[in-house]
Design a protein around this motif. Structure first.
Motif, short mmCIF file in Angstrom:
data_model
loop_
_atom_site.label_atom_id
_atom_site.label_comp_id
_atom_site.label_asym_id
_atom_site.label_seq_id
_atom_site.Cartn_x
_atom_site.Cartn_y
_atom_site.Cartn_z
N UNK A 88 0.81 -1.23 0.00
CA UNK A 88 0.00 0.00 0.00
C UNK A 88 0.84 1.28 0.00
N UNK A 89 2.16 1.12 -0.02
CA UNK A 89 3.06 2.28 0.02
C UNK A 89 4.10 2.13 -1.09
N UNK A 90 4.26 3.16 -1.91
CA UNK A 90 5.28 3.12 -2.96
C UNK A 90 6.11 4.41 -2.89
N UNK A 91 7.42 4.27 -2.95
CA UNK A 91 8.30 5.44 -2.94
C UNK A 91 8.51 5.87 -4.40
N UNK A 92 8.39 7.16 -4.65
CA UNK A 92 8.48 7.67 -6.03
C UNK A 92 9.41 8.88 -6.10
N UNK A 93 9.69 9.29 -7.34
CA UNK A 93 10.60 10.43 -7.55
C UNK A 93 9.82 11.74 -7.55
N UNK A 94 9.27 12.06 -6.41
CA UNK A 94 8.52 13.31 -6.25
C UNK A 94 7.03 13.10 -6.44
N UNK A 95 6.25 14.01 -5.85
CA UNK A 95 4.79 13.91 -5.98
C UNK A 95 4.36 14.05 -7.44
N UNK A 96 5.13 14.80 -8.22
CA UNK A 96 4.78 14.96 -9.64
C UNK A 96 4.74 13.59 -10.32
N UNK A 256 2.99 1.31 -13.72
CA UNK A 256 3.40 2.53 -14.43
C UNK A 256 4.73 3.03 -13.88
N UNK A 257 4.82 3.09 -12.56
CA UNK A 257 6.03 3.61 -11.91
C UNK A 257 7.27 2.85 -12.38
N UNK A 258 7.14 1.54 -12.58
CA UNK A 258 8.36 0.79 -12.91
C UNK A 258 8.87 1.09 -14.31
N UNK A 259 8.00 1.65 -15.16
CA UNK A 259 8.50 2.02 -16.49
C UNK A 259 8.62 3.53 -16.67
N UNK A 260 8.29 4.25 -15.64
CA UNK A 260 8.42 5.71 -15.70
C UNK A 260 9.79 6.10 -15.14
N UNK A 261 10.06 5.66 -13.92
CA UNK A 261 11.38 5.96 -13.32
C UNK A 261 12.04 4.68 -12.81
N UNK A 262 11.32 3.64 -12.71
CA UNK A 262 11.70 2.35 -12.10
C UNK A 262 11.92 2.47 -10.59
N UNK A 263 12.87 3.31 -10.19
CA UNK A 263 13.08 3.43 -8.74
C UNK A 263 13.63 4.82 -8.42
N UNK A 264 13.81 5.09 -7.16
CA UNK A 264 14.14 6.44 -6.69
C UNK A 264 15.46 6.41 -5.92
N UNK A 265 16.21 7.51 -6.00
CA UNK A 265 17.59 7.59 -5.49
C UNK A 265 17.81 6.84 -4.16
#
Ligand code: PMP
Ligand code: GLN
Length: 382
Positions: A88-96, A256-265
């Motif tokens: 239920x929680x995903x870390x992303x590269x910014x709210x954008x 979607x996230x995995x093909x947009x940025x895949x992961x975050x710093x």
């Protein structure tokens, strides 16, 4: 070769335009929303520590487990809601990124998406790029509250999504329990989903509590809540945030996230996980920013502007409609050039770019800078 633009009406954002103008003119930049002070040195030390310790390769796609757990802990502590950090929680590269991934996960060509007007600038392009159709519901002046009858009339058989933003940028309006309940009543027997942009969740004033949509039993089951560490820990340049959503929605979001940025710093994630272990680091934020809002509003009383102190966010809107017919864009450019204080004309947030003679100032700045800006604003001629 001619290119048929997918975003023909989109230019450089106003935030980039005004920040550049402020820099070219040597003006105090109260336009783009970013803190004008450093984050806690301990947070920098933690990033440094993890970088030097070799945490420099890809993080897991959904975020490192310990950070997801800490975000779930924060959600429990602040909102008294239990989340499963696994799904239920995903870390992303910014709210954008979170906003874009959530819209992309659920909006298909021809789907209608209800947006409140004015809205943050990234929503409409995210909808357009997915073939969605924005349906605007005007917020009510002067406080930018929601007229729920208007929302009701905007809902149709093809409404797929409603995009919410509380505390609201640019107005600072904070949703009430009644707002949450009414939204829930309107959509509970439909398959409408919600994206809730809550990047200013820890910046509310006068004892007002931010009511996350995750706290509402009906809304929680159908909402993507988007958050940003950039706002909470004064590091907007790090572009790191999170998305909270029920398991089914999270699964689609992650595709979607995995093909947009895949992961975050990676080092940022480890550092933030450690840093979040001490809740006072975000629980003290309302007081921290209330002092700045109050300082700014106190000074504004000596300026020609009219205003109501913001309920939340780190922005203060001011009106000059009683004094001048100059457009908000022209005035904000002129103030930057002539008195050296940059702001944002809020017409840019409206779908029809209507000019309400309102400017937005960001008060997330050092007190010393705010005092200088206020001295200049007192002098302005309208
Ligand atoms: N939503 C709103 C309402 C914002 O003001 C901003 C600006 N920072 C964002 C989203 C973007 O957040 P981030 O920098 O984490 O992408
Ligand atoms: N959220 C910031 C604002 O409203 C701007 C972020 C950006 O420049 N994209 O000022």
């Amino acid at each position: 070769m001619p290119i048929l633009s997918k975003l023909p009406n989109v230019g450089t954002t106003i935030f980039t335009v005004m920040s550049k103008l402020a820099s070219d003119c040597g003006a105090i930049n109260l336009s783009q929303g970013f803190p004008g002070f450093e984050c806690d040195p301990e947070l920098l030390d933690l990033v440094n520590k993890y970088m030097k310790a070799g945490f420099n390769q890809y993080a897991p796609m959904s975020g490192i487990p310990v950070l997801r757990e800490r975000i779930a802990d924060k959600t429990k502590l602040v909102y008294d809601v239990d989340l499963n950090s696994e799904n239920e929680v995903t870390v992303v590269s910014g709210a954008t990124e979170a906003l874009y991934a959530a819209v992309t996960a659920v909006v298909r060509r021809g789907d209608e998406v209800i947006l409140f007007d004015p809205a943050y600038d990234s929503y409409a392009p995210a909808i357009a790029l997915n073939g969605g159709i924005p349906v605007y519901v005007p917020l009510e002046m002067p406080d930018f509250s929601v007229d729920w009858e208007k929302v009701k009339s905007a809902i149709s058989d093809t409404t797929r999504l409603i995009m919410v933003n509380t505390p609201h940028n640019p107005s600072g309006y904070v949703w009430t329990q009644e707002d949450l309940d009414t939204l829930a009543d309107l959509i509970q027997d439909t398959d409408i989903l919600v994206v809730s942009d809550e990047v200013y969740e820890h910046i509310t004033f006068d004892g007002r509590k931010h009511l996350s949509l995750v706290t509402h039993p009906t809304l929680r089951d159908r909402t993507f809540v988007c958050g940003s560490f950039g706002k909470t820990f004064h590091v907007t340049g790090w572009k790191i945030g999170y998305c909270l959503a029920p398991p089914q929605l999270t699964a689609e979001f992650r595709k979607v996230h995995q093909f947009l940025t895949f992961s975050t710093a990676t080092p940022l994630q480890y550092a933030l996980a450690d840093y979040l272990a001490e809740p006072s680091r975000y629980l003290t934020l309302p007081d921290y920013y209330q002092q700045k809002r109050d300082l700014f509003c106190e000074g504004l009383k000596e300026s020609p502007f009219k205003f109501t102190p913001a309920q939340g966010s780190f922005f203060q809107m001011v009106s000059y409609a009683h004094l001048s017919k100059e457009s908000d864009y022209d005035l904000s450019v002129r103030l930057t050039k002539e008195i050296g204080v940059a702001s944002i004309p809020i017409s840019v947030f409206f779908s029809n770019k209507k000019d309400h003679k309102i400017l937005r100032f960001c008060f997330a700045k050092k007190d010393s800078e705010l005092y200088v800006a206020l001295d200049k604003l007192k002098e302005i001629k309208l």
